[in-house]
Design an enzyme around this catalytic site. Structure first.
Site, mmCIF file in Angstrom:
data_model
loop_
_atom_site.group_PDB
_atom_site.id
_atom_site.type_symbol
_atom_site.label_atom_id
_atom_site.label_comp_id
_atom_site.label_asym_id
_atom_site.label_seq_id
_atom_site.Cartn_x
_atom_site.Cartn_y
_atom_site.Cartn_z
ATOM 1 N N ASP A 28 -43.427 -25.801 6.003
ATOM 2 C CA ASP A 28 -41.916 -25.118 6.253
ATOM 3 C C ASP A 28 -41.125 -25.431 5.250
ATOM 4 O O ASP A 28 -39.811 -25.960 6.226
ATOM 5 C CB ASP A 28 -41.894 -25.476 8.222
ATOM 6 C CG ASP A 28 -42.899 -25.343 9.083
ATOM 7 O OD1 ASP A 28 -43.112 -23.539 9.003
ATOM 8 O OD2 ASP A 28 -42.985 -25.263 10.277
ATOM 9 N N ASP A 49 -44.837 -22.950 0.304
ATOM 10 C CA ASP A 49 -44.907 -23.942 -0.779
ATOM 11 C C ASP A 49 -45.801 -24.824 -0.724
ATOM 12 O O ASP A 49 -46.782 -24.773 1.012
ATOM 13 C CB ASP A 49 -43.393 -24.233 -1.456
ATOM 14 C CG ASP A 49 -43.360 -25.644 -0.518
ATOM 15 O OD1 ASP A 49 -43.818 -25.854 0.395
ATOM 16 O OD2 ASP A 49 -42.185 -25.885 -1.338
ATOM 17 N N ARG A 80 -52.038 -22.015 10.523
ATOM 18 C CA ARG A 80 -52.525 -23.670 9.809
ATOM 19 C C ARG A 80 -52.188 -23.227 8.360
ATOM 20 O O ARG A 80 -51.490 -23.081 8.499
ATOM 21 C CB ARG A 80 -53.949 -22.605 9.354
ATOM 22 C CG ARG A 80 -55.518 -22.774 10.719
ATOM 23 C CD ARG A 80 -55.297 -24.140 11.558
ATOM 24 N NE ARG A 80 -56.266 -23.626 12.725
ATOM 25 C CZ ARG A 80 -56.481 -24.593 13.774
ATOM 26 N NH1 ARG A 80 -56.214 -25.683 13.151
ATOM 27 N NH2 ARG A 80 -57.533 -24.223 14.394
ATOM 28 N N ILE A 81 -52.073 -25.040 7.746
ATOM 29 C CA ILE A 81 -51.571 -25.155 6.665
ATOM 30 C C ILE A 81 -52.394 -24.762 5.492
ATOM 31 O O ILE A 81 -53.225 -24.613 5.250
ATOM 32 C CB ILE A 81 -51.115 -26.362 7.255
ATOM 33 C CG1 ILE A 81 -50.670 -26.727 7.843
ATOM 34 C CG2 ILE A 81 -50.845 -26.682 5.140
ATOM 35 C CD1 ILE A 81 -50.078 -28.214 8.048
ATOM 36 N N LEU A 82 -52.051 -23.937 4.243
ATOM 37 C CA LEU A 82 -52.906 -22.971 3.400
ATOM 38 C C LEU A 82 -52.847 -23.987 2.341
ATOM 39 O O LEU A 82 -51.526 -25.357 1.779
ATOM 40 C CB LEU A 82 -51.999 -21.984 2.841
ATOM 41 C CG LEU A 82 -52.433 -20.796 4.236
ATOM 42 C CD1 LEU A 82 -51.714 -19.927 3.357
ATOM 43 C CD2 LEU A 82 -53.857 -20.323 4.120
ATOM 44 N N HIS A 100 -39.838 -19.051 10.970
ATOM 45 C CA HIS A 100 -39.878 -20.433 11.739
ATOM 46 C C HIS A 100 -39.107 -19.875 12.512
ATOM 47 O O HIS A 100 -38.071 -19.635 11.939
ATOM 48 C CB HIS A 100 -40.293 -21.965 10.813
ATOM 49 C CG HIS A 100 -40.063 -22.922 10.987
ATOM 50 N ND1 HIS A 100 -40.982 -23.117 11.576
ATOM 51 C CD2 HIS A 100 -38.708 -23.332 11.856
ATOM 52 C CE1 HIS A 100 -40.903 -24.688 12.953
ATOM 53 N NE2 HIS A 100 -39.446 -24.593 12.264
ATOM 54 N N ASN A 160 -43.356 -16.344 5.483
ATOM 55 C CA ASN A 160 -43.078 -17.873 6.818
ATOM 56 C C ASN A 160 -42.629 -16.952 7.517
ATOM 57 O O ASN A 160 -41.543 -17.377 6.538
ATOM 58 C CB ASN A 160 -43.628 -18.872 6.501
ATOM 59 C CG ASN A 160 -43.645 -19.342 8.285
ATOM 60 O OD1 ASN A 160 -44.576 -18.637 8.979
ATOM 61 N ND2 ASN A 160 -43.767 -20.600 7.973
ATOM 62 N N ARG A 183 -60.233 -27.488 4.329
ATOM 63 C CA ARG A 183 -58.440 -27.001 4.493
ATOM 64 C C ARG A 183 -59.033 -26.323 3.203
ATOM 65 O O ARG A 183 -58.265 -24.817 3.037
ATOM 66 C CB ARG A 183 -57.619 -27.853 4.139
ATOM 67 C CG ARG A 183 -56.421 -26.833 4.279
ATOM 68 C CD ARG A 183 -55.026 -27.673 4.722
ATOM 69 N NE ARG A 183 -54.706 -28.446 5.131
ATOM 70 C CZ ARG A 183 -54.302 -28.855 6.555
ATOM 71 N NH1 ARG A 183 -54.087 -27.089 7.378
ATOM 72 N NH2 ARG A 183 -54.978 -29.358 7.871
HETATM 73 C C1 GRF Z 1 -43.142 -16.596 16.285
HETATM 74 O O1 GRF Z 1 -41.949 -17.762 17.056
HETATM 75 C C2 GRF Z 1 -42.605 -17.617 14.372
HETATM 76 O O2 GRF Z 1 -41.589 -17.813 14.512
HETATM 77 C C3 GRF Z 1 -43.621 -18.734 14.641
HETATM 78 O O3 GRF Z 1 -45.265 -18.217 15.558
HETATM 79 C C4 GRF Z 1 -44.216 -17.547 16.444
HETATM 80 C C5 GRF Z 1 -44.939 -16.502 16.677
HETATM 81 O O4 GRF Z 1 -45.470 -15.853 17.331
HETATM 82 N N1 GRF Z 1 -44.113 -19.112 13.052
HETATM 83 P P1 GRF Z 1 -45.646 -13.629 17.239
HETATM 84 O O5 GRF Z 1 -47.418 -14.361 17.344
HETATM 85 O O6 GRF Z 1 -45.288 -12.835 16.041
HETATM 86 O O7 GRF Z 1 -45.607 -13.379 19.276
#
Ligand code: GRF
Length: 216
Positions: free
Chosen positions: A158, A154, A104-106, A122, A120, A78
């Protein structure tokens, strides 16, 4: 501490950002569309995907934005993958990273190189339902409200300071697809707005507390 790029913004220059995506890139598209407005504070200077074939790459190519594939499978750790992602972004002069469906997690190197400058999005109201299955988990749990969270990244998944949240109702008969579609309608409205705020240097970060004034 105020983060972002306030001095650049005052000189009427846009803040260069790299968007990281793994999938369809509909949030990338929303940011590219917003950036078509000359008053938008961010300029997408690179799109980075972790696998070839991501539809996000087609969207960026169509918009004339340089694309890079930093293939997860080409790196043995990673940290090595993270270094390559950061290097690709830095080569294009990016000053912030915007994760838009990046699966991916950074490693901490990314937070060191882009401190408080990684966003990010979510598809749930964090801290509920972190991880890759937020929408089916919300449905299975029977919540009546879920939503969208935009947060600074961070070292935990999430978890970083929350910049913006908006609730989305779960309706009777919802499937994963119908609920995700309703969530994405909100995502496409709010993510460009928060990216613009970051690029303007409008976010004040004090530990976990992020303050900023939303445009009217
Ligand atoms: C989104 O729903 C976002 O919240 C999540 O992944 C999805 C990505 O959708 N992290 P897209 O590739 O932007 O259509």
């Amino acid at each position: 501490m105020r983060v972002g790029a306030y001095p650049r913004c005052c000189m009427n220059q846009r803040t260069p950002i790299a968007v990281l995506a793994s999938g369809s890139g509909s949030n990338l598209q929303a940011i590219l569309d917003a950036a078509g407005d000359p008053s938008y504070a961010a300029e997408v200077v690179a799109v980075i995907a972790d696998r070839p074939g991501a539809k996000a790459l087609e969207r960026s190519a169509a918009a004339g934005v340089p694309t890079h594939v930093v293939a997860w499978s080409s790196y043995d750790s990673r940290p090595a993958f993270t270094s390559a992602v950061c290097d690709a972004a830095a080569r294009h002069g990016a000053e912030a990273l915007v994760l838009a469906g990046f699966m991916r997690i950074l490693s901490p190197e990314a937070m060191e190189r882009f401190p408080d400058r990684i966003l990010n999005i979510h598809p749930a109201l964090l801290p509920a339902f972190p991880g890759a299955s937020a929408v089916p988990q919300a449905l299975a749990h029977g919540v009546k409200l879920t939503g969208v969270t935009v947060h600074l990244v961070d070292e935990k998944v999430d978890h970083g300071p929350i910049v913006y949240q908006e609730a989305v109702p779960v309706l009777p008969g919802d499937t994963e697809d119908t609920l995700h579609a309703r969530i994405q309608t909100v995502e496409h409205r709010v993510y460009p707005m928060v990216v613009d705020a970051l690029a303007r240097g409008a976010l004040d970060v004090d530990g976990r507390i992020v303050s900023w004034e939303r445009p009217r």
